[in-house]
Write an enzyme that holds these catalytic residues in place. Structure first.
Site, PDB file in Angstrom:
ATOM      1  N   ASP A   1     -31.497 -94.728-123.053  1.00  0.00           N
ATOM      2  CA  ASP A   1     -30.384 -94.655-122.129  1.00  0.00           C
ATOM      3  C   ASP A   1     -30.025 -93.195-121.929  1.00  0.00           C
ATOM      4  O   ASP A   1     -30.020 -92.425-122.886  1.00  0.00           O
ATOM      5  CB  ASP A   1     -29.172 -95.369-122.754  1.00  0.00           C
ATOM      6  CG  ASP A   1     -28.564 -96.416-121.865  1.00  0.00           C
ATOM      7  OD1 ASP A   1     -28.034 -96.027-120.809  1.00  0.00           O
ATOM      8  OD2 ASP A   1     -28.624 -97.604-122.225  1.00  0.00           O
TER       9      ASP A   1
ATOM     10  N   GLU B   1     -28.978 -98.034-113.514  1.00  0.00           N
ATOM     11  CA  GLU B   1     -27.947 -99.075-113.519  1.00  0.00           C
ATOM     12  C   GLU B   1     -27.189 -98.900-112.210  1.00  0.00           C
ATOM     13  O   GLU B   1     -26.455 -97.924-112.034  1.00  0.00           O
ATOM     14  CB  GLU B   1     -26.989 -98.926-114.706  1.00  0.00           C
ATOM     15  CG  GLU B   1     -26.021-100.096-114.768  1.00  0.00           C
ATOM     16  CD  GLU B   1     -24.771 -99.859-115.620  1.00  0.00           C
ATOM     17  OE1 GLU B   1     -24.115-100.838-115.970  1.00  0.00           O
ATOM     18  OE2 GLU B   1     -24.458 -98.699-115.930  1.00  0.00           O
TER      19      GLU B   1
HETATM   20  C1  GLC Z   1     -22.485 -98.840-118.449  1.00  0.00           C
HETATM   21  C2  GLC Z   1     -22.915 -99.410-119.782  1.00  0.00           C
HETATM   22  C3  GLC Z   1     -21.715 -99.942-120.484  1.00  0.00           C
HETATM   23  C4  GLC Z   1     -20.747 -98.814-120.713  1.00  0.00           C
HETATM   24  C5  GLC Z   1     -20.414 -98.100-119.399  1.00  0.00           C
HETATM   25  C6  GLC Z   1     -19.753 -96.798-119.637  1.00  0.00           C
HETATM   26  O1  GLC Z   1     -21.997 -99.807-117.606  1.00  0.00           O
HETATM   27  O2  GLC Z   1     -23.909-100.371-119.593  1.00  0.00           O
HETATM   28  O3  GLC Z   1     -22.037-100.556-121.693  1.00  0.00           O
HETATM   29  O4  GLC Z   1     -19.576 -99.298-121.294  1.00  0.00           O
HETATM   30  O5  GLC Z   1     -21.568 -97.817-118.653  1.00  0.00           O
HETATM   31  O6  GLC Z   1     -20.664 -95.868-120.150  1.00  0.00           O
END
Ligand code: GLC
Ligand code: MG
Length: 555
Positions: free
Chosen positions: A119, A285
């Site tokens: 990530d 994402e």
């Molecule tokens: C993304 C992650 C999540 C996190 C958010 C803030 O949506 O998947 O788990 O809380 O970002 O970093």
């Protein structure tokens, strides 16, 4: 969104050696698997999963047949948001292991044909990150402009109307300097200022740091959010047509997300990724409607390699709803772009609960669907055994959202509980007697070991589906085409010779016009069964077949 004609390169069977049945890059023909490290396997009996735990279970991942793993954050963090609040982007969180462990993981996974991705959280840092400590120290601090600061309004209210996606104002006053800083999530997750060239450069260095160690790519956290309107304009109010989130927050994220300038940053990353001999992979994402998803692929070659399709994850497990999202995605993506399909992740809960309401037949149909669409499937740890959510008591919750919003919203922990490896105290996750950081679910009811030896288990099915994709280029990279089918059934062709028929209804179905052979069924041992004209399916049975001629006739 203009409709673009899909152009596809011809599939060359069998030219890339044993790893892939096609000449396509590994991440296109392969299957990805999300590891949530804190909950995967605990090697040192502290109740927290760790990198040596991942290394110790590489045999499972190789046996399952996955091509790459994405590790949720393993970098140093005070864990206000469990790793998504990073305090050092180039060191490993001590409770998860060391840099050396990561190097070993990359090397040992690679020997088993598995790539490792991590990530990357570029939108924000922890408020404990030295950059932010410097930035907040004075208005004249060297890194002041690395974050987003603004003066409160004259009446003392926040600089604009933006709300955090975790609720509440997106601004927190900083008494020291009299200004407020922006945070799209928790107030301890200040947003970086991606207009600042030094921020861009420092992240180039962070990416290279990991890629030079052999990391295969990044999943980029809230990729669509990183750049904000330079003028910090107020978001417009939500209307009745807006999605649930906009309704909830009372505003549309026009100025604090999805800004056109984000594409410049993604193109910069893609250029860096392409400098590597095996180009590094960027997975975004991107929680946006399908029509907007396409933009994150750029021209199909110059932005993200893969973008998570949130409309699909959020759709109900119903043929019409899901099919229309898949068809829309097929049309919307530019030539050269490749979809990604997923049913669970650490934020969205487990598909076995969300989609299948615990019905194992539905779980299996959902998994067959994920593993047979055109695009890269991304499984979440536990999907392969049909693991359901674990309901938790308020006092067991660790997710700041569950803690904050209980009892209205129980947070995300129900989908983050430890992986059940065996029917034993500790579940094979940790030593007996050790209290895991989140409670284990019912390890007797669902665990890897029991399913591994059961020829009819969900795990056996998932492994067979992955193996079939690897064997048949049609299933890995062949074109998708919807086929006519009776109500409640979703039928589609993959490539020249394969069909996928999913009965997503509580009654049996008869699908006429099919000639061929069953390759695999979710419900029964039907492999090799000939189909001459009419295919009979049980309630909630999915099936993949090989047809004698190009499949067109099912009706
Ligand atoms: C993304 C992650 C999540 C996190 C958010 C803030 O949506 O998947 O788990 O809380 O970002 O970093
Ligand atoms: Mg541990």
């Amino acid at each position: 969104m203009a409709r673009r004609v899909l152009r596809r390169r011809p599939v060359l069977s069998g030219v890339a050696g044993t790893e892939s049945p096609t000449a396509e890059p590994w991440w296109k023909a392969g299957v990805l698997y999300q590891v949530y490290p804190r909950s995967f396997a605990d090697s040192d009996a502290d109740g927290v999963g760790d990198l040596p735990g991942v290394i110790a279970h590489l045999d499972h991942l190789e046996w399952l047949g996955v091509d790459g793993i994405w590790l949720s954050p393993v970098t140093r963090s005070p864990n206000a948001d469990w790793g998504y609040d990073v305090s050092d982007f180039t060191s490993i969180a001590p409770e998860l292991g060391t840099l050396d462990d990561l190097d070993r993981l990359i090397a040992q996974a690679r020997r088993r044909g598995i790539r490792v991705l991590m990530d990357l959280v570029p939108n924000h840092t922890s408020d404990q990150h030295p950059w932010f400590l410097d930035a907040r120290s004075a208005r004249t601090a060297a890194k002041r402009d690395w974050y987003v600061w603004a003066d409160p309004k004259e009446d003392g209210s926040p600089p604009n109307n933006w709300v955090s996606s975790f609720g509440g104002p997106a601004w927190t006053p900083d008494p020291g300097s009299g200004q407020s800083y922006l945070h799209n999530h928790l107030s301890v997750q200040p947003d970086l200022n991606w207009w600042n060239e030094e921020v861009r450069q420092v992240f180039d260095g962070i990416m290279r740091f990991w890629w030079d160690r052999g990391l295969a790519g990044f999943r980029i956290d809230v990729c669509n959010v990183i750049i904000k309107d330079a003028e910090l304009r107020d978001n417009p109010p939500a209307t009745e047509e807006d999605d649930l989130e906009a309704q909830l927050f009372g505003q549309r994220s026009v100025y604090n997300a999805n800004r056109p300038e984000v594409h410049e940053v993604i193109r910069r990353w893609r250029t860096l990724a392409e400098e590597y001999d095996a180009p590094r992979v960027l997975i975004g994402e991107t929680p946006v409607p399908v029509g907007e998803l396409a933009a994150y692929y750029g021209d199909g070659r110059d932005e993200l390699h893969l973008s998570f399709n949130f409309p699909f994850i959020s759709a109900p497990l119903e043929p019409a709803a899901m099919r229309s999202i898949v068809e829309e995605t097929e049309v919307a993506l530019p030539a050269g772009a490749w979809p990604a399909w997923t049913g669970s992740n650490h934020d969205m809960f487990r598909l076995a609960t969300r989609w299948a309401e615990g019905d194992p037949r539905k779980v299996r149909v959902a998994l067959m669907l994920l593993l047979s669409l055109r695009g890269t499937p991304v499984l979440y740890q536990g999907d392969e055994i049909g693991l359901a959510n674990t309901e938790l008591a308020h006092e067991d919750m660790r997710d700041p959202l569950g803690v904050r919003y209980w009892p209205y919203y129980a947070g995300r922990d129900a989908g983050r509980t430890p992986m059940p490896w065996r029917d034993a105290p500790g579940g094979g996750f940790t030593e007996p007697g050790v209290r895991p950081w989140l409670p284990l679910g019912d390890v007797h009811a669902c665990n890897v070991e029991s399913q591994r030896s059961d020829p009819h288990s969900t795990l056996t099915l998932v492994r067979a589906l992955i193996a079939l994709r690897r064997q048949e280029a049609d299933l890995a990279v062949g074109a998708y085409r919807t086929l006519p089918a009776p109500e409640g059934v979703w039928a589609f062709a993959r490539g020249d010779r394969h069909i996928v028929v999913l009965n997503m209804a509580d009654r049996g179905a008869t699908v006429p016009g099919i000639e061929g052979t069953v390759r695999i069924s979710t419900e029964a041992a039907r492999a090799g069964e000939p189909v001459t004209g009419t295919l009979e399916l049980r309630a909630w049975e999915g099936l993949i077949g090989a047809t004698r001629s190009a499949p067109t006739t099912a009706r």
